[in-house]
Design a protein around this motif. Structure first.
Motif, mmCIF file in Angstrom:
data_model
loop_
_atom_site.group_PDB
_atom_site.id
_atom_site.type_symbol
_atom_site.label_atom_id
_atom_site.label_comp_id
_atom_site.label_asym_id
_atom_site.label_seq_id
_atom_site.Cartn_x
_atom_site.Cartn_y
_atom_site.Cartn_z
ATOM 1 N N LYS A 157 -8.925 2.304 3.602
ATOM 2 C CA LYS A 157 -8.019 1.517 2.646
ATOM 3 C C LYS A 157 -8.622 1.431 1.266
ATOM 4 N N ALA A 158 -8.121 1.747 0.137
ATOM 5 C CA ALA A 158 -8.677 1.511 -1.116
ATOM 6 C C ALA A 158 -8.671 0.100 -1.490
ATOM 7 N N ARG A 159 -9.501 -0.514 -2.280
ATOM 8 C CA ARG A 159 -9.488 -1.956 -2.694
ATOM 9 C C ARG A 159 -8.331 -1.769 -3.908
ATOM 10 N N GLY A 160 -7.605 -3.177 -3.852
ATOM 11 C CA GLY A 160 -7.072 -3.806 -5.099
ATOM 12 C C GLY A 160 -5.689 -2.868 -5.189
ATOM 13 N N VAL A 161 -4.857 -2.515 -4.286
ATOM 14 C CA VAL A 161 -3.621 -1.823 -4.626
ATOM 15 C C VAL A 161 -2.286 -2.573 -3.703
ATOM 16 N N TYR A 162 -2.742 -3.455 -2.896
ATOM 17 C CA TYR A 162 -1.563 -4.499 -2.449
ATOM 18 C C TYR A 162 -2.056 -5.748 -2.159
ATOM 19 N N PHE A 163 -1.464 -6.707 -2.831
ATOM 20 C CA PHE A 163 -1.564 -8.113 -3.007
ATOM 21 C C PHE A 163 -0.541 -8.874 -2.297
ATOM 22 N N VAL A 164 -1.075 -9.824 -1.569
ATOM 23 C CA VAL A 164 -0.079 -10.800 -0.722
ATOM 24 C C VAL A 164 -0.180 -12.004 -1.162
ATOM 25 N N GLY A 165 0.704 -12.863 -1.368
ATOM 26 C CA GLY A 165 0.958 -14.269 -1.456
ATOM 27 C C GLY A 165 0.436 -14.723 -2.899
ATOM 28 N N ASP A 166 -0.623 -15.598 -2.522
ATOM 29 C CA ASP A 166 -1.143 -16.247 -3.934
ATOM 30 C C ASP A 166 -2.293 -15.618 -4.711
ATOM 31 N N LYS A 167 -2.342 -14.087 -4.371
ATOM 32 C CA LYS A 167 -3.138 -13.268 -4.987
ATOM 33 C C LYS A 167 -2.890 -12.731 -6.225
ATOM 34 N N ARG A 168 -1.814 -13.256 -6.861
ATOM 35 C CA ARG A 168 -1.227 -12.941 -8.185
ATOM 36 C C ARG A 168 -2.322 -12.562 -9.458
ATOM 37 N N ASN A 169 -3.336 -13.498 -9.345
ATOM 38 C CA ASN A 169 -4.513 -13.443 -10.344
ATOM 39 C C ASN A 169 -5.228 -11.977 -10.270
ATOM 40 N N GLU A 170 -5.397 -11.570 -9.062
ATOM 41 C CA GLU A 170 -5.923 -10.397 -8.931
ATOM 42 C C GLU A 170 -5.134 -9.260 -9.231
ATOM 43 N N LEU A 171 -3.816 -9.358 -9.018
ATOM 44 C CA LEU A 171 -2.821 -8.297 -9.651
ATOM 45 C C LEU A 171 -3.042 -8.148 -11.009
ATOM 46 N N GLU A 172 -3.173 -9.470 -11.797
ATOM 47 C CA GLU A 172 -3.075 -9.515 -13.174
ATOM 48 C C GLU A 172 -4.484 -8.945 -13.753
ATOM 49 N N SER A 173 -5.584 -9.146 -12.971
ATOM 50 C CA SER A 173 -6.858 -8.231 -13.292
ATOM 51 C C SER A 173 -6.809 -6.873 -13.110
ATOM 52 N N ALA A 174 -6.050 -6.394 -12.321
ATOM 53 C CA ALA A 174 -6.044 -5.038 -11.899
ATOM 54 C C ALA A 174 -5.344 -4.254 -12.818
ATOM 55 N N PHE A 175 -4.163 -5.130 -13.444
ATOM 56 C CA PHE A 175 -3.481 -4.367 -14.644
ATOM 57 C C PHE A 175 -4.200 -4.362 -15.660
ATOM 58 N N ILE A 227 0.922 -0.131 -7.193
ATOM 59 C CA ILE A 227 0.352 -1.382 -7.148
ATOM 60 C C ILE A 227 1.233 -2.426 -6.888
ATOM 61 N N VAL A 228 1.139 -3.071 -5.537
ATOM 62 C CA VAL A 228 2.005 -3.929 -5.141
ATOM 63 C C VAL A 228 1.830 -5.715 -5.092
ATOM 64 N N HIS A 229 2.710 -6.283 -5.296
ATOM 65 C CA HIS A 229 2.349 -7.903 -4.855
ATOM 66 C C HIS A 229 3.603 -8.031 -4.319
ATOM 67 N N ALA A 230 3.640 -8.778 -3.258
ATOM 68 C CA ALA A 230 4.434 -9.155 -2.160
ATOM 69 C C ALA A 230 4.208 -10.586 -1.385
ATOM 70 N N ALA A 231 5.136 -10.795 -0.816
ATOM 71 C CA ALA A 231 5.153 -12.308 -0.091
ATOM 72 C C ALA A 231 4.335 -12.054 1.123
ATOM 73 N N THR A 232 4.690 -10.914 1.736
ATOM 74 C CA THR A 232 4.306 -10.371 3.051
ATOM 75 C C THR A 232 3.478 -9.096 3.106
ATOM 76 N N THR A 233 2.781 -8.846 4.260
ATOM 77 C CA THR A 233 2.365 -7.279 4.287
ATOM 78 C C THR A 233 3.594 -6.515 4.433
ATOM 79 N N PRO A 234 3.579 -5.132 4.393
ATOM 80 C CA PRO A 234 4.750 -4.312 4.663
ATOM 81 C C PRO A 234 5.461 -4.514 5.997
ATOM 82 N N ASP A 235 4.615 -4.851 7.264
ATOM 83 C CA ASP A 235 5.162 -5.140 8.453
ATOM 84 C C ASP A 235 6.190 -6.149 8.309
ATOM 85 N N GLY A 236 6.010 -7.328 7.457
ATOM 86 C CA GLY A 236 6.892 -8.385 7.544
ATOM 87 C C GLY A 236 7.830 -8.309 6.416
ATOM 88 N N MET A 237 7.903 -7.198 5.765
ATOM 89 C CA MET A 237 8.514 -7.078 4.357
ATOM 90 C C MET A 237 10.215 -7.326 4.739
#
Length: 506
Positions: free
Chosen positions: A345-363, A460-470
């Protein structure tokens, strides 16, 4: 006929079946214990010997066009199996048993030197593709391909006159290209290596010193229908002012063949009624004009467009596939090789739930604090429509969308491919957990991910769940096309988060 006589005939059929299978040297694994698990679910084969069950399951899954449960009796199954193998033995005798295992040999080298994991189902698929490659290069069929391509302009008019009639069998009966090599239809679960095998075939055709009659093209099926079929149909109707539907489709076929008469379709699926109704006429025309088809799909032919509107009009196309293509199943492969890659896995390409701030930082990191971030409009590839991009850095090739931007608006494959052609990195945020009630949103998300993958976009994805639960479905909805297609979406999201994928060039 007595029961004893019937059993004697069945046992004779079994013996003939295995005698034939042994003649097709190296083709079948006759003692693979892995294949016993599912065959014993079918009552009519439970009393067969242990070794027979191994062989029957593997032979069936690799060679016959329909699954074992579709045969209502043992006698019918062995009759179909014997017929299939008899033809293969006859074909082998006709052309000699010296088919060069070019793709198989390369695969074995890759396993030794490049870390490729050998898989028996991939080997089986590559053997079938080696058969096709051999026939294209060495057999007299190559000459017939060239002849048919040259004759297409003069013969295809009368041909289309027949297939546009109301008789649903005319198109099938009018095909006179039995001397052209059969194509290959690879079907199996996500990540089993279908596309990998087809890519090996395509690359080998593209690199070799080939006869001038052999020219290969490779296309994703969604993009093909959009750009090569619907766009061309629109052009011939509206710009060239061709009124006759027969002539329109004839011109579409000619334009496709010009790009290559060996056509490799990746991710073949049918969910759109407009596509379903045109496919029989289109593919019959391609085959009549000299095309040889290779396809990958998540569905066996008989399950294509299952439960679709006016499916009875689509069934002749399934019959055409089974008649003109070698059907190769890869369903027994239990490994999703995309997930094997995705473990790195690469770091910082899929963010789940409350990790929106990390998505903002990546952008912000990828746009380097670009003060020129703004909304912009793109022009779609074919229809020249305006497509709104809410936030983008044109300088750094990065765009950002919400799930609602991409999936709650009436967008399609053309829009998503336009995005993929303009940005190397795309952010999508706020993907919710989805159910069958959200089926239109699911369809758009599938198309979006497919398009990003096809364009090698970094997603780069921000989602409510992991891919398995999408995307959650209950048992009664498990047979829907979208459920199978979303398995591919999950797998691709996993792969797109791997270091290997992120190293690919846009």
């Amino acid at each position: 006929m007595s029961v004893r006589s019937t059993n004697r005939n069945v046992n004779k059929g079994i013996l003939q079946f295995f005698q034939l299978s042994m003649k097709v040297s190296g083709r079948y694994c006759l003692n693979n214990e892995h294949h016993i698990s599912r065959i014993t679910n079918y009552a009519w084969v439970r009393h067969l010997s242990f070794s027979t069950i191994h062989s029957v399951k593997f032979e069936m899954s690799q060679r016959l066009p329909i699954p074992i449960q579709h045969y209502t009796s043992k006698a019918k199954f062995f009759s179909a199996a014997t017929k299939t193998l008899s033809k293969e033995v006859g074909d082998s005798n006709d052309k000699g048993s010296d088919i060069e295992p070019h793709l198989v040999s390369n695969y074995e080298v890759m396993a030794k030197t490049s870390g490729v994991i050998q898989d028996p189902h991939q080997l089986s698929a590559l053997r079938s593709l080696d058969r096709l490659r051999h026939e294209l290069i060495n057999n007299r069929n190559c000459d017939s391909i060239a002849t048919k391509k040259d004759e297409a302009a003069s013969t295809v008019h009368s041909f289309f006159s027949k297939i546009f009639s109301n008789d649903s069998t005319d198109g099938q009966n009018s095909v006179s290209s039995q001397n052209i090599p059969k194509g290959v239809y690879l079907h199996g679960g996500v990540g089993c290596g279908k596309t990998f095998c087809m890519d090996q075939f395509f690359d080998s055709i593209s690199r070799m010193d080939r006869p001038p009659s052999i020219l290969a093209q490779k296309v994703h099926f969604n993009k093909f229908m959009l750009t090569s079929v619907h766009k061309q149909m629109h052009k011939f109707k509206m710009i060239d002012k061709i009124k006759d539907s027969e002539a329109v489709l004839r011109n579409v076929v000619d334009s496709i063949i010009e790009d290559g008469n060996i056509i490799c379709f990746d991710e073949f699926q049918v969910t759109d009624v407009a596509d379903a109704l045109i496919l029989r006429r289109l593919f019959t025309g391609l085959i009549e004009a000299g095309a040889v088809i290779v396809m990958t799909s998540n569905r066996p032919p008989q399950d294509l467009y299952l439960n679709g509107i006016q499916r009875d009009r689509f069934v002749p196309f399934i019959d055409l596939l089974i008649d003109r293509m070698e059907i190769v199943s890869m369903w027994e492969s239990e490994t999703d090789y995309r997930l094997v890659h995705g473990k790195n896995k690469a770091r910082g390409v899929y963010f789940v739930g409350d990790k929106r701030n990390e998505l903002e930082s990546a952008f912000l990191e990828l746009t380097k604090g670009d003060e020129k971030l703004k909304s912009m409009k793109l022009v779609t590839i074919n229809s020249k429509r305006s497509l709104f991009v809410p936030t983008a850095s044109a300088e750094h090739g990065v765009a950002r969308f919400s799930f609602d931007d991409l999936c709650r608006n009436p967008l399609g494959a053309e829009d998503y491919l336009t995005i993929g052609d303009n940005f190397h990195t795309v952010f999508i945020s706020d993907i919710p957990a989805l159910t069958m009630k959200d089926i239109n949103l699911v369809r758009r998300l599938i198309l979006f991910v497919d398009s990003m993958y096809e364009c090698h976009v970094k997603l780069i994805v921000h989602a409510a769940t992991t891919p398995d639960g999408m995307f959650k479905v209950d048992l009664k909805n498990r047979t829907h096309d979208e459920v199978f297609a979303f398995d591919r979406t999950r797998s691709r999201l996993e792969e797109m988060g791997s270091v290997e994928y992120l190293k690919k060039r846009w």
